[in-house]
Design a protein around this motif. Structure first.
Motif: not given
Length: 278
Positions: A61-66, A73-75, A102-105
């Motif tokens: 989900g994180s990769w797709l949202a990016q 969505i990421l927030a 690693s992507d969000l923070d």
């Protein structure tokens, strides 16, 4: 041939997803974004097939949202991630958590390569060696300290490692990509991977299987695209396979299962992006 370590592997995957997403028409893009939002529970995590929040699915989900530019969505995902306790997680979940963080923070600290290796081989004994290597490479690329030693040792290991005839397509693809990543010759492994392709479209999981599936197709096309294989002859049939397995904002597994989930949506966009980039 030098070891390619400038772009973290998972960022490379996201770039392929983005290429696949951007070539779609606006209506299909909106359907995919809508499916992403539906797959996120109120607490911020992404749900698995049983509708429970799950770190493995949250990674997809994180990769797709990016890839689709969904900052809201990421927030929301961030709040879910902050509540996770690594001590209570299995190795796959721990590594998924590390990659998401690693992507969000941006303040996520680096981790030692020996510590990551101990985690992987102590707790991940039931995971196939090639998949363990690929999983570890994703994490080491993202947060590893002093990666040169790891790449040196991995290169030596792969010099003597050979795939077996009963290897599934997904592991063969990981092997091809790993050899390319480490600057080793990959021609024979690449040719063996090509043998999993079907004239009717898609790649099959095992040689005796007659039908393709989206997981095998996505990872195989990615590995072939990354090793500069000419995919022009494969494009028409594979585009048809991808289109046949699209359903209202998600991609299906391709093996007859009509369940819509994030994992196969990831593989569908990865396959499409691989054909576009090639």
């Amino acid at each position: 041939m030098p070891i390619e370590k400038n772009i973290p592997v998972h960022r490379l995957l996201i770039s392929y997803l983005k290429s696949g997403f951007e070539i779609l028409d606006r209506q299909t893009q909106e359907e995919i974004v809508s499916f992403l939002k539906e797959s996120q529970e109120p607490g911020g995590g992404f749900i698995d097939r049983a509708a429970f929040p799950d770190l493995y699915y949250s990674l997809f989900g994180s990769w797709l949202a990016q890839a689709t530019g969904q900052s809201s969505i990421l927030a929301s995902l961030q709040s879910f991630i902050e509540k996770q306790n690594p001590q209570k997680l299995g190795v796959v979940e721990q590594m998924a958590l590390t990659l998401i963080r690693s992507d969000l923070d941006e303040t996520t600290g680096k981790q030692s390569i020996p510590g990551l290796l101990m985690l992987l081989f102590r707790q991940g004994k039931n995971i196939h060696l090639s998949y363990r290597f690929f999983l570890f490479t994703l994490v080491a690329d993202a947060v590893g300290k002093s990666k040169s030693l790891y790449y040196f040792l991995a290169r030596i290991a792969l010099l003597f490692y050979r795939t077996k005839n009963d290897f599934p397509c997904s592991l063969q693809a990981a092997f091809v990509f790993a050899r390319k990543k480490l600057g080793l010759r990959f021609g024979k492994a690449q040719a063996r991977l090509y043998e999993f392709s079907l004239k009717s479209g898609g790649f099959k999981a095992f040689q005796p299987v007659k039908n393709g599936d989206m997981l095998s197709t996505g990872v195989a096309l990615f590995a072939l695209a990354e090793t500069k294989t000419d995919l022009r002859l494969l494009k028409p049939a594979n585009l048809g396979f991808i289109q046949q397995n699209y359903s209202n904002g998600a991609f299906l597994s391709g093996d007859g299962d009509e369940t819509r989930d994030l994992e196969y949506t990831f593989y569908g966009l990865l396959a499409l992006g691989s054909l576009v980039k090639n």
